[in-house]
Design a protein around this motif. Structure first.
Motif, mmCIF file in Angstrom:
data_model
loop_
_atom_site.group_PDB
_atom_site.id
_atom_site.type_symbol
_atom_site.label_atom_id
_atom_site.label_comp_id
_atom_site.label_asym_id
_atom_site.label_seq_id
_atom_site.Cartn_x
_atom_site.Cartn_y
_atom_site.Cartn_z
ATOM 1 N N PRO A 56 1.962 -9.922 7.585
ATOM 2 C CA PRO A 56 2.216 -8.932 6.534
ATOM 3 C C PRO A 56 3.574 -8.248 6.715
ATOM 4 O O PRO A 56 4.151 -8.265 7.798
ATOM 5 C CB PRO A 56 1.080 -7.924 6.723
ATOM 6 C CG PRO A 56 0.109 -8.586 7.642
ATOM 7 C CD PRO A 56 0.912 -9.525 8.487
ATOM 8 N N LYS A 57 4.039 -7.623 5.625
ATOM 9 C CA LYS A 57 5.279 -6.834 5.663
ATOM 10 C C LYS A 57 4.922 -5.379 5.975
ATOM 11 O O LYS A 57 3.789 -4.935 5.718
ATOM 12 C CB LYS A 57 5.967 -6.864 4.290
ATOM 13 C CG LYS A 57 6.413 -8.234 3.832
ATOM 14 C CD LYS A 57 7.282 -8.142 2.589
ATOM 15 C CE LYS A 57 6.574 -7.514 1.389
ATOM 16 N NZ LYS A 57 5.456 -8.271 0.860
ATOM 17 N N ALA A 58 5.894 -4.638 6.463
ATOM 18 C CA ALA A 58 5.695 -3.199 6.645
ATOM 19 C C ALA A 58 5.328 -2.593 5.286
ATOM 20 O O ALA A 58 5.960 -2.909 4.271
ATOM 21 C CB ALA A 58 6.961 -2.561 7.187
ATOM 22 N N GLY A 59 4.300 -1.758 5.280
ATOM 23 C CA GLY A 59 3.834 -1.148 4.037
ATOM 24 C C GLY A 59 2.648 -1.855 3.420
ATOM 25 O O GLY A 59 2.011 -1.339 2.507
ATOM 26 N N ASP A 60 2.331 -3.055 3.931
ATOM 27 C CA ASP A 60 1.188 -3.820 3.401
ATOM 28 C C ASP A 60 -0.120 -3.364 4.034
ATOM 29 O O ASP A 60 -0.140 -2.886 5.178
ATOM 30 C CB ASP A 60 1.329 -5.313 3.721
ATOM 31 C CG ASP A 60 2.313 -6.034 2.823
ATOM 32 O OD1 ASP A 60 2.898 -5.381 1.936
ATOM 33 O OD2 ASP A 60 2.496 -7.254 3.016
ATOM 34 N N CYS A 93 0.817 -1.223 0.000
ATOM 35 C CA CYS A 93 0.000 0.000 0.000
ATOM 36 C C CYS A 93 0.853 1.275 0.000
ATOM 37 O O CYS A 93 0.617 2.188 -0.791
ATOM 38 C CB CYS A 93 -0.910 -0.034 1.225
ATOM 39 S SG CYS A 93 -2.012 1.362 1.387
ATOM 40 N N VAL A 94 1.820 1.348 0.891
ATOM 41 C CA VAL A 94 2.730 2.513 0.959
ATOM 42 C C VAL A 94 4.155 1.974 1.085
ATOM 43 O O VAL A 94 4.434 1.166 1.979
ATOM 44 C CB VAL A 94 2.430 3.412 2.187
ATOM 45 C CG1 VAL A 94 3.347 4.631 2.186
ATOM 46 C CG2 VAL A 94 0.973 3.846 2.221
ATOM 47 N N LYS A 95 5.039 2.426 0.189
ATOM 48 C CA LYS A 95 6.425 1.935 0.251
ATOM 49 C C LYS A 95 7.099 2.408 1.542
ATOM 50 O O LYS A 95 7.034 3.601 1.874
ATOM 51 C CB LYS A 95 7.219 2.497 -0.938
ATOM 52 C CG LYS A 95 6.955 1.788 -2.240
ATOM 53 C CD LYS A 95 8.150 2.010 -3.184
ATOM 54 C CE LYS A 95 7.980 1.206 -4.439
ATOM 55 N NZ LYS A 95 7.432 1.984 -5.539
ATOM 56 N N PHE A 137 -2.826 10.972 7.515
ATOM 57 C CA PHE A 137 -3.845 9.927 7.577
ATOM 58 C C PHE A 137 -4.885 10.127 6.468
ATOM 59 O O PHE A 137 -5.418 9.139 5.949
ATOM 60 C CB PHE A 137 -4.503 9.892 8.963
ATOM 61 C CG PHE A 137 -3.694 9.163 9.991
ATOM 62 C CD1 PHE A 137 -2.541 9.738 10.527
ATOM 63 C CD2 PHE A 137 -4.037 7.894 10.403
ATOM 64 C CE1 PHE A 137 -1.762 9.068 11.463
ATOM 65 C CE2 PHE A 137 -3.268 7.208 11.340
ATOM 66 C CZ PHE A 137 -2.132 7.788 11.868
ATOM 67 N N ALA A 138 -5.172 11.381 6.126
ATOM 68 C CA ALA A 138 -6.094 11.631 5.002
ATOM 69 C C ALA A 138 -5.484 11.106 3.697
ATOM 70 O O ALA A 138 -6.194 10.543 2.851
ATOM 71 C CB ALA A 138 -6.404 13.122 4.909
ATOM 72 N N ASP A 139 -4.160 11.265 3.538
ATOM 73 C CA ASP A 139 -3.482 10.713 2.345
ATOM 74 C C ASP A 139 -3.546 9.184 2.356
ATOM 75 O O ASP A 139 -3.770 8.555 1.316
ATOM 76 C CB ASP A 139 -2.012 11.150 2.310
ATOM 77 C CG ASP A 139 -1.862 12.613 1.909
ATOM 78 O OD1 ASP A 139 -2.855 13.201 1.416
ATOM 79 O OD2 ASP A 139 -0.769 13.167 2.104
ATOM 80 N N LEU A 140 -3.349 8.605 3.527
ATOM 81 C CA LEU A 140 -3.451 7.148 3.640
ATOM 82 C C LEU A 140 -4.867 6.696 3.281
ATOM 83 O O LEU A 140 -5.047 5.695 2.577
ATOM 84 C CB LEU A 140 -3.090 6.695 5.065
ATOM 85 C CG LEU A 140 -3.227 5.199 5.344
ATOM 86 C CD1 LEU A 140 -2.271 4.373 4.490
ATOM 87 C CD2 LEU A 140 -2.983 4.904 6.839
ATOM 88 N N GLN A 141 -5.851 7.441 3.733
ATOM 89 C CA GLN A 141 -7.247 7.073 3.433
ATOM 90 C C GLN A 141 -7.486 6.982 1.927
ATOM 91 O O GLN A 141 -8.161 6.064 1.460
ATOM 92 C CB GLN A 141 -8.209 8.100 4.047
ATOM 93 C CG GLN A 141 -9.664 7.755 3.744
ATOM 94 C CD GLN A 141 -10.645 8.854 4.091
ATOM 95 O OE1 GLN A 141 -10.262 9.893 4.643
ATOM 96 N NE2 GLN A 141 -11.900 8.639 3.778
ATOM 97 N N LYS A 142 -6.924 7.935 1.175
ATOM 98 C CA LYS A 142 -7.129 7.903 -0.286
ATOM 99 C C LYS A 142 -6.599 6.591 -0.878
ATOM 100 O O LYS A 142 -7.205 6.005 -1.777
ATOM 101 C CB LYS A 142 -6.402 9.093 -0.931
ATOM 102 C CG LYS A 142 -7.099 10.413 -0.684
ATOM 103 C CD LYS A 142 -6.352 11.541 -1.377
ATOM 104 C CE LYS A 142 -6.755 12.873 -0.739
ATOM 105 N NZ LYS A 142 -5.636 13.805 -0.594
ATOM 106 N N LEU A 143 -5.458 6.136 -0.375
ATOM 107 C CA LEU A 143 -4.890 4.872 -0.854
ATOM 108 C C LEU A 143 -5.735 3.687 -0.397
ATOM 109 O O LEU A 143 -6.001 2.757 -1.172
ATOM 110 C CB LEU A 143 -3.451 4.721 -0.353
ATOM 111 C CG LEU A 143 -2.481 5.810 -0.838
ATOM 112 C CD1 LEU A 143 -1.152 5.705 -0.111
ATOM 113 C CD2 LEU A 143 -2.272 5.696 -2.344
ATOM 114 N N LEU A 144 -6.168 3.742 0.857
ATOM 115 C CA LEU A 144 -6.997 2.643 1.385
ATOM 116 C C LEU A 144 -8.301 2.534 0.604
ATOM 117 O O LEU A 144 -8.773 1.422 0.325
ATOM 118 C CB LEU A 144 -7.295 2.859 2.872
ATOM 119 C CG LEU A 144 -6.088 2.814 3.822
ATOM 120 C CD1 LEU A 144 -6.527 3.147 5.249
ATOM 121 C CD2 LEU A 144 -5.401 1.454 3.774
#
Ligand SMILES: [Fe+2]
Length: 205
Positions: A168-172, A16-18, A69-76
């Motif tokens: 899971p791995k970090a970033g997953d 999800c995020v590198k 967190f708002a940026d993370l939400q867009k990816l989620l």
């Protein structure tokens, strides 16, 4: 093969995020800042999450408080919609929306017992730190309490066992239907397990 697989369930796992990205570093830093500042969360955690810290009972709308967190939400959102598409849900009557998002720190000897996420439809976790000697997340076969006298499944059939552990791995990001029972067994690493968990609800816009 005349057998028809039926009543399947799905768990979604994707990068999800590198970990090398600025967003990842910002989220990890912010988790530490949240933990340092959240007195109410520490009080809640001391009663409900011994040895660990979670903002589940205090700061659980981080997408409204933090641009990272708002940026993370867009990816989620994108991952959740891909998951829903795979599930073939018809959600047009309402909207699938992130409603709660909170942080978790599992230190040595923290555990999170079997639970579901009531009233939500998709739940999941984004991972910031998953030490190799730390705990996996463990899912229970949804049919488990119906198995009366079923013989065991062959050890080689990993996905057919009554419990499935995923590390899971970090970033997953990991997504699952909110009714699926899961737990994180006792974390025995000296390195904390860091994550951000969330719920999506099916609500009127
Ligand atoms: Fe959970």
């Amino acid at each position: 093969m005349p057998s028809l697989p039926v009543f399947s369930s799905q768990i979604y796992q994707a990068s999800c995020v590198k970990p090398s990205s600025s967003l990842f570093r910002a989220l990890k830093k912010e988790l530490s800042q949240i933990e340092a500042a959240d007195a109410q969360g520490h009080s809640w955690s001391s009663k409900n999450y011994p040895n660990g810290y979670t903002s589940y009972g205090s700061w659980d709308r981080m997408h409204q408080m933090s641009p990272h967190f708002a940026d993370l939400q867009k990816l989620l959102d994108k991952h959740v919609h891909a998951y829903i598409k795979n599930l073939q849900w018809d959600v047009r009557a309402r909207e699938i929306q992130l409603t709660r998002i909170w942080v978790n720190v599992m230190r040595e000897n923290t555990l999170h017992g079997m639970h579901i996420h009531p009233l939500s439809v998709v739940s999941g976790t984004f991972y910031l730190q998953t030490p190799a000697d730390g705990s996996a997340i463990k899912f229970e076969d949804p049919r488990f309490n119906q198995f009366m006298n079923r013989p065991p499944v062959k050890a080689s059939a990993k996905k057919e066992q009554p419990f499935l552990s995923i590390k899971p791995k970090a970033g997953d990001v990991l997504l699952f239907e909110s009714w699926m029972r899961h737990e994180v067994p006792i974390h025995q690493s000296k390195t904390p397990r860091l994550s951000i968990s969330f719920n999506y609800d099916w609500i009127r816009a």
